[in-house]
Write a protein that holds these residues in place. Structure first.
Motif, PDB file in Angstrom:
ATOM      1  N   ARG A 367     -23.821  15.528 -16.491  1.00 51.87           N
ATOM      2  CA  ARG A 367     -23.939  16.778 -17.250  1.00 51.87           C
ATOM      3  C   ARG A 367     -22.992  17.860 -16.727  1.00 51.87           C
ATOM      4  O   ARG A 367     -22.539  18.715 -17.494  1.00 51.87           O
ATOM      5  N   ARG A 368     -22.692  17.844 -15.428  1.00 49.37           N
ATOM      6  CA  ARG A 368     -21.802  18.884 -14.916  1.00 49.37           C
ATOM      7  C   ARG A 368     -20.365  18.704 -15.400  1.00 49.37           C
ATOM      8  O   ARG A 368     -19.542  19.619 -15.255  1.00 49.37           O
ATOM      9  N   ARG A 371     -18.537  20.162 -21.150  1.00 49.54           N
ATOM     10  CA  ARG A 371     -18.122  21.516 -21.507  1.00 49.54           C
ATOM     11  C   ARG A 371     -18.866  22.001 -22.745  1.00 49.54           C
ATOM     12  O   ARG A 371     -18.905  23.194 -23.022  1.00 49.54           O
ATOM     13  N   GLN A 372     -19.437  21.069 -23.503  1.00 45.89           N
ATOM     14  CA  GLN A 372     -20.312  21.426 -24.617  1.00 45.89           C
ATOM     15  C   GLN A 372     -21.720  21.605 -24.064  1.00 45.89           C
ATOM     16  O   GLN A 372     -22.247  20.720 -23.390  1.00 45.89           O
ATOM     17  N   MET A 373     -22.305  22.754 -24.319  1.00 47.26           N
ATOM     18  CA  MET A 373     -23.632  23.050 -23.808  1.00 47.26           C
ATOM     19  C   MET A 373     -24.685  22.897 -24.902  1.00 47.26           C
ATOM     20  O   MET A 373     -24.404  23.064 -26.092  1.00 47.26           O
ATOM     21  N   GLU A 374     -25.923  22.603 -24.478  1.00 51.15           N
ATOM     22  CA  GLU A 374     -27.047  22.580 -25.411  1.00 51.15           C
ATOM     23  C   GLU A 374     -27.347  23.996 -25.889  1.00 51.15           C
ATOM     24  O   GLU A 374     -27.160  24.977 -25.155  1.00 51.15           O
ATOM     25  N   LYS A 382     -14.535  20.804 -27.254  1.00 45.90           N
ATOM     26  CA  LYS A 382     -15.351  20.733 -26.040  1.00 45.90           C
ATOM     27  C   LYS A 382     -16.035  19.377 -25.915  1.00 45.90           C
ATOM     28  O   LYS A 382     -16.190  18.847 -24.799  1.00 45.90           O
ATOM     29  N   SER A 386     -15.415  16.806 -22.922  1.00 47.34           N
ATOM     30  CA  SER A 386     -16.559  16.301 -22.152  1.00 47.34           C
ATOM     31  C   SER A 386     -16.478  14.794 -21.977  1.00 47.34           C
ATOM     32  O   SER A 386     -16.698  14.265 -20.882  1.00 47.34           O
TER      33      SER A 386
END
Length: 758
Positions: A367-368, A371-374, A382, A386
């Motif tokens: 997850r780190r 670059r696309q976040m929830e 992104k 990722s």
């Protein structure tokens, strides 16, 4: 008294009985004729119970239920004084299955496939399953081009109601494509169109590619390639009218005839854009459309333009954008206009990011890299970044990412990332071999994903005639949450050049250092390092005067405190099988003046990958090195640059390019230039195999300085190379031919590295 005799034929179960049956109450049920089947099994399937009143319809339903189990080939119902008697005749069981004459398929695989359709030792024999197996086996042979295959099956009855099954196969020869005819072509020659096809008549490499064996799937793919070729050339009305595939009476030759209609060539008469300008202006959308009025129509240009518009909308979160190019065809003028209708849909955000397949690697390690976040707006770039960053971890053999619409919602998507773990740790004791350093024994304990944390720890031992290296390294790529890395190294290195093209000396170096990496962006970072080294030098009787003078001036033991700064930018699409992108690296190493040595070294490398087609990639590599002393002191000779051999100038002896001593051994120097140009492509017939890759290359290189200009030592070579990720380690093989060999040059046309030297 018999109630009824019902024959064991399914069609009769639906016929109206000619015998009138009086319903009766079942006082008891008895089963006769069973040998392997338990009576309880029969009762469980029988839809009649003691106390039920049985009529003709119920009797027919009971027989159908027992037949449907597949256990019996005959079922009768009888009644004696209120007792229902179920008389069955069991199907035989399979005692053995024998397969003869099969060479194209492993027998174990065939046995497993037969088991899947119900044919296996101990199973109940089913004639329909046998027929299905025969048809499937024939189909497999036909798919391999063996149309003359002969298959006979023998079923032999044995004692105790068993059967043996024997498959006798005569495979015959593979049918070859004898001729391919294309009818209706006028613009492009038949030779040109056939050159686009995967299918072909036999040639010198057909034994490997199998492209002379007919396949319906291959022909369909070839027809689509021809269709695309015409559509990209402006033939909007092109069509494949028919295809005929015939086989010779002896089933050895196949003839393929393709009938096409080209139609007229169309040009673009008009281009318009329709859609909400608040989301994407028509001007910006038009700039993404590469076609111009007057251009020859090209479907590829049209689809690429649609893709670019979709990607642009994806940057603003419009994951469900729908773009259609609506044509306006003028058949008389042979012109076509397009209106690009843009429907952006609702702006979407990412609901969940789901990660599966990581049985060892911690979820946070993956997850780190995202670059696309929830709960953020969807961004196509992104998400692409990722996936690339997870792929660069090199912890997984497969990385697959999908975006899935959330059911019942028009503004949400889920991102699903599935990975397949590969071994990131190993303990090995083995050997490698190289054409430039000979046999090398090595042992290592390496864990690139320590306890699933993403940290790396390794201890390595490599021995050889030239280099002996013992090292321990530890790296934490996320020492801080913002991606700063921290690493430590300790090493000892012993170099002995007596058996190489380098002027003879021996050096033993003991060193250690610390590294700090700071990210600038997703694909760009800087590194800073500080290390201490102590080097002991040993010279030989044939060592040059330059080397002897250095030892006389500075002694046989030197100590250096080295500071370094590095910079790198890497945006390749894959680090394993690169098809596009660039890599740049710059590195500066400076000896701190508090030690006996005062010098600095600068190196720069630039790589460029460009996809020529789906399978061919053009690769350029340039390297430059510069070293200089300061404070009136020279560059230590063991810090010189060298060139030649794998990795720089193939076809020449390793380390042999540049200034030489009186024994014609290389001295190395303080300047180096390397250039490589390659065309990378898969092995013919193995386009989907990413473990093997071929290349045609041209190398150029020069090591100069010390009174020698770059042109004096400039050498060229050309040749072919293959890279194979083999089960015993990575293998690189090259065959290089020097193009401007000079007197005294040492050449080595065949070169390879195997194992840890890769």
């Amino acid at each position: 008294m018999k109630l009824k005799h019902l024959a064991g034929l399914i069609p009769l179960l639906y016929a109206t009985s000619a015998i009138a049956i009086e319903p009766f109450e079942v006082k008891d049920i008895r089963v006769e004729g069973i040998q392997r089947t338990e009576a309880g099994t029969v009762f469980s399937y029988l839809p009649v119970r003691v106390g039920d009143k049985l009529n003709e319809e119920d009797a027919a339903a009971a027989i159908r239920a027992l037949f449907s189990t597949g256990f019996f080939k005959d079922v009768r119902l009888e009644m004696q004084q209120g007792v229902l008697i179920v008389v069955v005749r069991e199907r035989p069981s399979i005692a053995s299955i024998e397969i003869n004459g099969v060479k194209d398929f492993p027998k174990d695989t065939l046995s497993e496939n037969l088991k899947m359709v119900g044919l296996a030792d101990g199973r109940i024999f089913d004639k329909s399953a046998l027929d299905k197996a025969e048809q499937e086996l024939k189909r497999q042979y036909v798919a391999r081009g063996k149309y003359g295959v002969s298959l006979t099956t023998t079923v032999t009855e044995l004692e105790r109601n068993r059967v043996s099954i024997v498959f006798n196969v005569v495979e015959g020869e593979t049918s070859k494509i004898k001729q391919i005819n294309i009818i209706g072509n006028e613009t492009f020659s038949e030779k040109e169109l056939k050159g686009l096809m995967q299918l072909d008549t036999p040639n010198w490499i057909s034994w490997f590619t199998k492209n002379d064996q007919y396949s319906k799937q291959k022909l369909s793919a070839d027809l689509e390639v021809i269709r695309s070729y015409y559509l990209d050339a402006g033939y909007l009305e092109f069509s494949v009218d028919s295809t005929q595939v015939s086989i010779s009476p002896n089933k050895e030759h196949i003839y393929i005839t393709i009938n096409i209609s080209e139609g007229a060539k169309y040009t673009v008469s008009n281009i318009e854009v329709s859609g909400p300008e608040k989301i994407l202006s028509h001007k910006e959308a038009r700039e993404l459309i590469k076609a111009e009025v007057g251009d020859v129509f090209s479907r590829k240009v049209m689809t690429d333009s649609i893709t670019k518009i979709g990607d642009r909308l994806g940057e603003d979160g419009y994951a469900f954008a729908n773009i259609n190019a609506v044509p306006d065809i003028d058949k008389e003028k042979h012109e076509v206009g397009f209106t690009y209708v843009i429907d952006p849909g609702a702006r979407a955000y990412v609901r969940h990011i789901d990660i599966t397949g990581n049985t060892k690697t911690r979820d946070a390690v993956i997850r780190r890299e995202f670059r696309q976040m929830e709960s953020a707006w969807y961004s196509a770039s992104k998400i692409k970044t990722s996936k690339q960053k997870v792929d660069r971890l090199d912890f997984f053999s497969e990385v697959n990412l999908e975006t899935l619409p959330v059911p019942g919602s028009n503004d949400q998507i889920d991102v699903s990332l599935s990975v397949k773990e590969k071994s990131t740790g190993n303990f090995s004791i083995g050997a490698g071999i190289s054409s430039n350093v000979g046999l090398v024994f090595n042992g290592s304990v390496t864990q690139r994903n320590l306890f699933g944390t993403g940290n790396s720890l390794s201890a390595q031992v490599n021995t050889g005639k030239v280099n002996k290296v013992y090292s321990v390294s530890y790296t934490n790529p996320y020492y801080t949450d913002n991606g700063m890395s921290l690493g430590f190294d300790a090493y000892t290195r012993d170099v002995n050049t007596t058996s190489t093209a380098i002027s003879s000396f021996r050096s033993s170096t003991l060193g250690g250092g610390i590294r700090l990496g700071i990210p600038i962006s997703d694909f760009e970072s800087t590194t800073y390092g500080l290390s201490a080294e102590q080097t002991k030098l040993t010279l030989f009787e044939n060592s040059t005067l330059q080397l002897q003078k250095f030892v006389d001036d500075f002694g046989p033991t030197t100590s250096n405190l080295l500071g370094s700064v590095g910079w790198s930018r890497d945006n390749r699409d894959s680090v394993i099988y690169t098809t596009e992108g660039t890599v740049q690296r710059a590195f500066v190493e400076v000896a701190v003046p508090i030690t006996s040595q005062q010098f600095y070294k600068l190196t720069y490398e630039h790589q460029w990958f460009y996809p020529i087609s789906k399978t061919f990639t053009f690769f350029l590599n340039g390297e430059a090195g510069y070293a200089e002393g300061y404070g009136g002191k020279p560059v230590p000779f063991f810090k010189n640059f060298y060139a030649g051999g794998p990795g720089s100038l193939r076809g020449f002896n390793p380390f042999s390019i540049g200034p030489r001593d009186i024994n014609n051994n290389s001295l190395g120097s303080t300047r180096r230039l390397i250039g490589n140009a390659e065309v990378l492509f898969p092995l013919p017939g193995m386009a989907k195999d990413r473990s093997v890759r071929l290349s045609a290359f041209v190398d150029a290189g020069s090591v100069f300085g010390q009174g020698l200009s770059a042109s004096d030592s400039l050498r060229y070579s050309t040749g072919l190379a293959i890279t194979w990720i083999s089960p015993v380690g990575p293998l690189k093989v090259s065959v290089g031919v020097p193009l401007n060999k000079q007197s005294g040059d040492k050449v080595q046309p065949f070169q390879f590295t195997l194992g840890s030297l890769f």
